[in-house]
Design a protein around this motif. Structure first.
Motif, PDB file in Angstrom:
ATOM      1  N   GLY A  75       0.812  -1.212   0.000  1.00 34.57           N
ATOM      2  CA  GLY A  75       0.000   0.000   0.000  1.00 34.57           C
ATOM      3  C   GLY A  75       0.842   1.257   0.000  1.00 34.57           C
ATOM      4  O   GLY A  75       0.490   2.250  -0.643  1.00 34.57           O
ATOM      5  N   ALA A  76       1.968   1.239   0.732  1.00 33.34           N
ATOM      6  CA  ALA A  76       2.839   2.413   0.804  1.00 33.34           C
ATOM      7  C   ALA A  76       3.447   2.722  -0.559  1.00 33.34           C
ATOM      8  O   ALA A  76       3.521   3.892  -0.969  1.00 33.34           O
ATOM      9  CB  ALA A  76       3.939   2.177   1.843  1.00 33.34           C
TER      10      ALA A  76
ATOM     11  N   PRO B  96     -12.423   5.708 -10.266  1.00 37.53           N
ATOM     12  CA  PRO B  96     -11.871   4.446 -10.766  1.00 37.53           C
ATOM     13  C   PRO B  96     -10.467   4.097 -10.300  1.00 37.53           C
ATOM     14  O   PRO B  96      -9.954   3.054 -10.681  1.00 37.53           O
ATOM     15  CB  PRO B  96     -11.870   4.688 -12.283  1.00 37.53           C
ATOM     16  CG  PRO B  96     -11.562   6.146 -12.405  1.00 37.53           C
ATOM     17  CD  PRO B  96     -12.269   6.805 -11.244  1.00 37.53           C
ATOM     18  N   VAL B  97      -9.823   4.948  -9.503  1.00 35.55           N
ATOM     19  CA  VAL B  97      -8.444   4.669  -9.083  1.00 35.55           C
ATOM     20  C   VAL B  97      -8.407   3.638  -7.970  1.00 35.55           C
ATOM     21  O   VAL B  97      -7.616   2.694  -7.982  1.00 35.55           O
ATOM     22  CB  VAL B  97      -7.745   5.970  -8.646  1.00 35.55           C
ATOM     23  CG1 VAL B  97      -6.342   5.673  -8.138  1.00 35.55           C
ATOM     24  CG2 VAL B  97      -7.688   6.948  -9.806  1.00 35.55           C
ATOM     25  N   ASP B  98      -9.245   3.792  -6.974  1.00 36.86           N
ATOM     26  CA  ASP B  98      -9.299   2.874  -5.843  1.00 36.86           C
ATOM     27  C   ASP B  98     -10.752   2.730  -5.415  1.00 36.86           C
ATOM     28  O   ASP B  98     -11.593   3.586  -5.704  1.00 36.86           O
ATOM     29  CB  ASP B  98      -8.450   3.414  -4.686  1.00 36.86           C
ATOM     30  CG  ASP B  98      -8.241   2.379  -3.580  1.00 36.86           C
ATOM     31  OD1 ASP B  98      -8.527   1.194  -3.825  1.00 36.86           O
ATOM     32  OD2 ASP B  98      -7.791   2.760  -2.492  1.00 36.86           O
ATOM     33  N   ASN B  99     -11.046   1.659  -4.720  1.00 37.86           N
ATOM     34  CA  ASN B  99     -12.395   1.430  -4.210  1.00 37.86           C
ATOM     35  C   ASN B  99     -12.349   1.443  -2.685  1.00 37.86           C
ATOM     36  O   ASN B  99     -11.745   0.560  -2.084  1.00 37.86           O
ATOM     37  CB  ASN B  99     -12.939   0.092  -4.711  1.00 37.86           C
ATOM     38  CG  ASN B  99     -14.404  -0.116  -4.352  1.00 37.86           C
ATOM     39  OD1 ASN B  99     -15.001   0.674  -3.617  1.00 37.86           O
ATOM     40  ND2 ASN B  99     -14.992  -1.171  -4.882  1.00 37.86           N
ATOM     41  N   PRO B 100     -12.953   2.448  -2.039  1.00 39.36           N
ATOM     42  CA  PRO B 100     -12.863   2.535  -0.578  1.00 39.36           C
ATOM     43  C   PRO B 100     -13.582   1.413   0.154  1.00 39.36           C
ATOM     44  O   PRO B 100     -13.398   1.240   1.357  1.00 39.36           O
ATOM     45  CB  PRO B 100     -13.518   3.893  -0.271  1.00 39.36           C
ATOM     46  CG  PRO B 100     -14.425   4.154  -1.428  1.00 39.36           C
ATOM     47  CD  PRO B 100     -13.752   3.539  -2.623  1.00 39.36           C
TER      48      PRO B 100
ATOM     49  N   MET C  32      -6.433  -2.938  -3.467  1.00 34.18           N
ATOM     50  CA  MET C  32      -6.579  -1.886  -2.459  1.00 34.18           C
ATOM     51  C   MET C  32      -5.304  -1.049  -2.351  1.00 34.18           C
ATOM     52  O   MET C  32      -4.193  -1.546  -2.522  1.00 34.18           O
ATOM     53  CB  MET C  32      -6.939  -2.475  -1.105  1.00 34.18           C
ATOM     54  CG  MET C  32      -5.929  -3.420  -0.505  1.00 34.18           C
ATOM     55  SD  MET C  32      -6.507  -4.071   1.069  1.00 34.18           S
ATOM     56  CE  MET C  32      -5.177  -5.215   1.473  1.00 34.18           C
ATOM     57  N   ILE C  33      -5.501   0.220  -2.059  1.00 42.27           N
ATOM     58  CA  ILE C  33      -4.392   1.150  -1.858  1.00 42.27           C
ATOM     59  C   ILE C  33      -4.492   1.762  -0.469  1.00 42.27           C
ATOM     60  O   ILE C  33      -3.664   1.504   0.399  1.00 42.27           O
ATOM     61  CB  ILE C  33      -4.386   2.251  -2.942  1.00 42.27           C
ATOM     62  CG1 ILE C  33      -4.258   1.634  -4.347  1.00 42.27           C
ATOM     63  CG2 ILE C  33      -3.238   3.230  -2.699  1.00 42.27           C
ATOM     64  CD1 ILE C  33      -4.369   2.639  -5.468  1.00 42.27           C
ATOM     65  N   HIS C  34      -5.538   2.563  -0.246  1.00 42.23           N
ATOM     66  CA  HIS C  34      -5.689   3.227   1.052  1.00 42.23           C
ATOM     67  C   HIS C  34      -5.908   2.217   2.169  1.00 42.23           C
ATOM     68  O   HIS C  34      -5.310   2.337   3.250  1.00 42.23           O
ATOM     69  CB  HIS C  34      -6.856   4.206   0.993  1.00 42.23           C
ATOM     70  CG  HIS C  34      -7.175   4.838   2.314  1.00 42.23           C
ATOM     71  ND1 HIS C  34      -6.359   5.789   2.902  1.00 42.23           N
ATOM     72  CD2 HIS C  34      -8.211   4.641   3.182  1.00 42.23           C
ATOM     73  CE1 HIS C  34      -6.881   6.153   4.066  1.00 42.23           C
ATOM     74  NE2 HIS C  34      -7.992   5.476   4.251  1.00 42.23           N
ATOM     75  N   GLU C  35      -6.745   1.206   1.930  1.00 45.22           N
ATOM     76  CA  GLU C  35      -7.049   0.243   2.992  1.00 45.22           C
ATOM     77  C   GLU C  35      -5.819  -0.568   3.393  1.00 45.22           C
ATOM     78  O   GLU C  35      -5.702  -0.987   4.541  1.00 45.22           O
ATOM     79  CB  GLU C  35      -8.166  -0.700   2.534  1.00 45.22           C
ATOM     80  CG  GLU C  35      -9.516  -0.030   2.378  1.00 45.22           C
ATOM     81  CD  GLU C  35     -10.039   0.508   3.700  1.00 45.22           C
ATOM     82  OE1 GLU C  35      -9.813  -0.127   4.740  1.00 45.22           O
ATOM     83  OE2 GLU C  35     -10.663   1.584   3.697  1.00 45.22           O
ATOM     84  N   ALA C  36      -4.910  -0.786   2.448  1.00 44.80           N
ATOM     85  CA  ALA C  36      -3.698  -1.546   2.776  1.00 44.80           C
ATOM     86  C   ALA C  36      -2.799  -0.794   3.758  1.00 44.80           C
ATOM     87  O   ALA C  36      -2.036  -1.401   4.506  1.00 44.80           O
ATOM     88  CB  ALA C  36      -2.920  -1.856   1.498  1.00 44.80           C
TER      89      ALA C  36
END
Length: 315
Positions: free
Chosen positions: A129-130, A197-201, A209-213
């Motif tokens: 994620g980072a 469309p970049v990430d799904n919260p 996942m990006i933010h959730e990771a």
């Protein structure tokens, strides 16, 4: 610093802290309606924050001070960013000490600390994620700067309050450069706030996942601060967009009556913006992670085109 300025500044901070979770709940509710699902409660984000603040924070065994302090730093950066954006009034004492470049710097500082905290405990998801978060920031921040510079060419200043005063309190004019900047800002805002469309919260799939990771290892009050900061970030980006492209309704300095009217106007504009965001997410599909650089590169090019269009027309 005048008494009116102090009141305007305190009111701006209180409104941001109070309305940020409500905006998240509003977007989630309309997104569920557009998808023919039973919508969650509008006040669900407040209940979630209350629940998390009353839970014990569990820390990883090898967590350092970076992991412990990151939620407070991220929340502080988002609260400060929200306080320097003229959402209600242009008479903001804090905005005199920070311009558009400093605003982007606050977003970058929060991103660095949340990424360091995710890598601090050494989990695979945190490092994944980072890396993705820093990639998005590396591409999104230049595009956001170009958008702000497009508006600064009109006001001849990088101060956000000067931009709003110039755009809102002058004769109505069409700026083609701002049209390109508006599209670029929308694309950057979707990426920075982890939206489709970049990430799904709403997803926890490890491949997407990006933010959730970044926040899987947080719990209790630490997770509450990060979730609140995420809502504040979306609120701040919404206010930046409204300040640059729909600045009408923001009170001038030493105008108490206009300040009272500015709050319902802001709520109305945020409500319309939240519905538009939910509709845009519903109509979009989640893109693959390797397509994100192309998406943000397009946003940067559109912002640069907007900048050049304004320079050419002004010359």
């Amino acid at each position: 610093m005048t008494v009116y300025g102090l009141i305007s500044q305190l009111l701006a901070i209180i409104v941001a802290l109070a309305l940020a979770p409500l905006l998240s709940g509003w977007v989630n509710q309309w997104r569920a309606w557009f998808q023919n699902k039973t919508p969650p409660s509008l006040f669900l984000p407040y209940r979630t924050l209350h629940k998390l603040f009353n839970k014990e924070s569990v820390l990883a065994e090898h967590a350092s001070s970076v992991f412990r302090s990151a939620p407070y730093i991220v929340f502080g950066c988002m609260a400060l960013a929200a306080s320097i954006v003229p959402s209600l009034s242009t008479d903001l004492p804090l905005s005199q000490a920070a311009d558009a470049i400093a605003l982007v710097g606050l977003f970058a500082l929060a991103r660095v600390f949340i990424s360091l905290a995710a890598m601090d405990i050494g989990t695979a998801f945190g490092s994944l994620g980072a890396r993705r978060e820093m990639l998005i920031g590396f591409l999104a921040e230049p595009a956001l700067l170009m958008v702000l510079f497009s508006a600064s060419l009109i006001s001849k200043s990088t101060s956000l309050t000067t931009m709003v005063e110039t755009l809102a309190h002058r004769e109505l004019a069409i700026y083609p450069g701002l049209a390109f900047a508006g599209v670029a800002f929308t694309m950057v805002s979707l990426a920075e706030n982890a939206r489709v469309p970049v990430d799904n919260p709403a997803t926890h799939l490890e491949l997407t996942m990006i933010h959730e990771a970044l926040i899987l290892e947080y719990s209790g009050r630490h997770l509450a601060l990060i979730e609140w900061a995420a809502s504040l970030k979306m609120f701040t980006y919404s206010c930046i967009g409204l300040a640059l492209f729909f600045p009408w309704g923001v009170a001038e300095a030493q105008a108490p009556f206009e300040l009272l009217l500015a709050l319902p106007v802001l709520v109305g504009k945020l409500a319309i913006g939240g519905i538009s965001l939910a509709l845009l997410e519903t109509a979009s599909a989640k893109m693959r992670i390797f397509r994100v650089p192309e998406f943000l590169a397009t946003a940067f090019l559109l912002a640069v085109i907007g900048l050049l269009v304004h320079i050419l027309l002004a010359g």
